[in-house]
Enzyme design. Structure first.
Site, mmCIF file in Angstrom:
data_model
loop_
_atom_site.group_PDB
_atom_site.id
_atom_site.type_symbol
_atom_site.label_atom_id
_atom_site.label_comp_id
_atom_site.label_asym_id
_atom_site.label_seq_id
_atom_site.Cartn_x
_atom_site.Cartn_y
_atom_site.Cartn_z
ATOM 1 N N ASP A 104 81.695 12.845 33.139
ATOM 2 C CA ASP A 104 82.634 12.700 32.029
ATOM 3 C C ASP A 104 83.008 11.257 31.760
ATOM 4 O O ASP A 104 82.780 10.370 32.573
ATOM 5 C CB ASP A 104 83.917 13.484 32.330
ATOM 6 C CG ASP A 104 84.761 12.804 33.390
ATOM 7 O OD1 ASP A 104 85.873 12.352 33.062
ATOM 8 O OD2 ASP A 104 84.323 12.715 34.558
ATOM 9 N N GLU A 118 76.541 16.144 45.058
ATOM 10 C CA GLU A 118 77.245 15.189 44.218
ATOM 11 C C GLU A 118 76.557 15.092 42.864
ATOM 12 O O GLU A 118 75.341 15.294 42.774
ATOM 13 C CB GLU A 118 77.251 13.832 44.935
ATOM 14 C CG GLU A 118 77.934 12.715 44.218
ATOM 15 C CD GLU A 118 79.438 12.891 44.089
ATOM 16 O OE1 GLU A 118 79.858 13.764 43.318
ATOM 17 O OE2 GLU A 118 80.186 12.132 44.720
ATOM 18 N N ASP A 119 77.333 14.778 41.837
ATOM 19 C CA ASP A 119 76.738 14.583 40.518
ATOM 20 C C ASP A 119 76.049 13.228 40.433
ATOM 21 O O ASP A 119 74.939 13.116 39.927
ATOM 22 C CB ASP A 119 77.770 14.753 39.398
ATOM 23 C CG ASP A 119 78.992 13.857 39.545
ATOM 24 O OD1 ASP A 119 79.152 13.177 40.571
ATOM 25 O OD2 ASP A 119 79.819 13.856 38.616
ATOM 26 N N LYS A 141 84.912 17.197 39.945
ATOM 27 C CA LYS A 141 84.550 18.233 39.008
ATOM 28 C C LYS A 141 83.088 18.091 38.587
ATOM 29 O O LYS A 141 82.463 19.022 38.127
ATOM 30 C CB LYS A 141 85.422 18.173 37.765
ATOM 31 C CG LYS A 141 86.887 18.412 37.997
ATOM 32 C CD LYS A 141 87.692 18.228 36.713
ATOM 33 C CE LYS A 141 89.169 18.307 37.073
ATOM 34 N NZ LYS A 141 90.020 17.899 35.973
ATOM 35 N N ASP A 200 77.050 6.163 43.152
ATOM 36 C CA ASP A 200 77.207 4.865 42.505
ATOM 37 C C ASP A 200 77.395 3.826 43.606
ATOM 38 O O ASP A 200 76.453 3.466 44.281
ATOM 39 C CB ASP A 200 78.411 4.956 41.563
ATOM 40 C CG ASP A 200 78.510 3.825 40.577
ATOM 41 O OD1 ASP A 200 78.324 2.676 40.975
ATOM 42 O OD2 ASP A 200 78.809 4.091 39.403
#
Length: 172
Positions: A157, A97-98, A41, A101
């Protein structure tokens, strides 16, 4: 639960960099049919802001894949929740992609997408945490390189909260 959030990247800085990324995509993919695949999301805010600044024709699709659950660190277990709606065979594809990592999730996803025979496949990310990388994968384009802190806002989030912040913040 009350959390303290400190601004890491303000809204104006985010929007300026996203506009620069959109201009670069316009330049590189001029005259081509581009499909941008948002990874749900978290990428939704980034993807909307990016594509509304682009001038070339672009189509969108979405995937949902997760490795975090409700925690603050990757579990390492990758779960595929939603697949693409349309084929990408022969298309120029950008995975948006946000945040990158460890690289586990994106590496897995890139391998899956390559089996679908796109003409080209590149990864872009709003945020990159290279210090956490355990899999050798690098984005083609990055908005910001950030320190190893848990961040929220602009789609990111913590237990499904704080996505709607108009900036990138660090949970203190």
């Amino acid at each position: 639960m009350e959390v303290n959030i400190k601004t890491l990247i303000d809204q104006e800085t985010l929007e300026k960099r996203i506009a620069e990324m959109a201009a670069e995509l316009d330049r590189v993919y001029a005259g081509k049919e581009l499909r941008i695949v948002g990874i749900l999301k978290g990428s939704v805010y980034f993807l909307c802001e990016l594509t509304k600044r682009m001038t070339i024709p672009v189509t969108l699709d979405f995937l949902s894949i997760s490795s975090y659950g409700n925690g603050v660190s990757s579990t390492g277990v990758i779960r595929f929740n939603k697949d693409l709606d349309d084929p990408i065979d022969g298309m120029d594809v950008i995975l948006a992609e946000d945040i990158m990592d460890t690289g586990r999730t994106l590496s897995y996803l890139v391998d899956v997408m390559k089996t679908r025979n796109p003409a080209s496949l590149r990864v872009i990310t709003l945020l990159d945490k290279p210090s956490r990388r355990v899999v050798q994968i690098e984005p083609w384009m990055t908005g910001f390189t950030i320190p190893d802190k848990f961040v929220v806002g602009y789609g990111l989030d913590y237990a499904q909260q704080y996505r709607n912040l108009p900036y990138i913040g660090v949970i203190d």
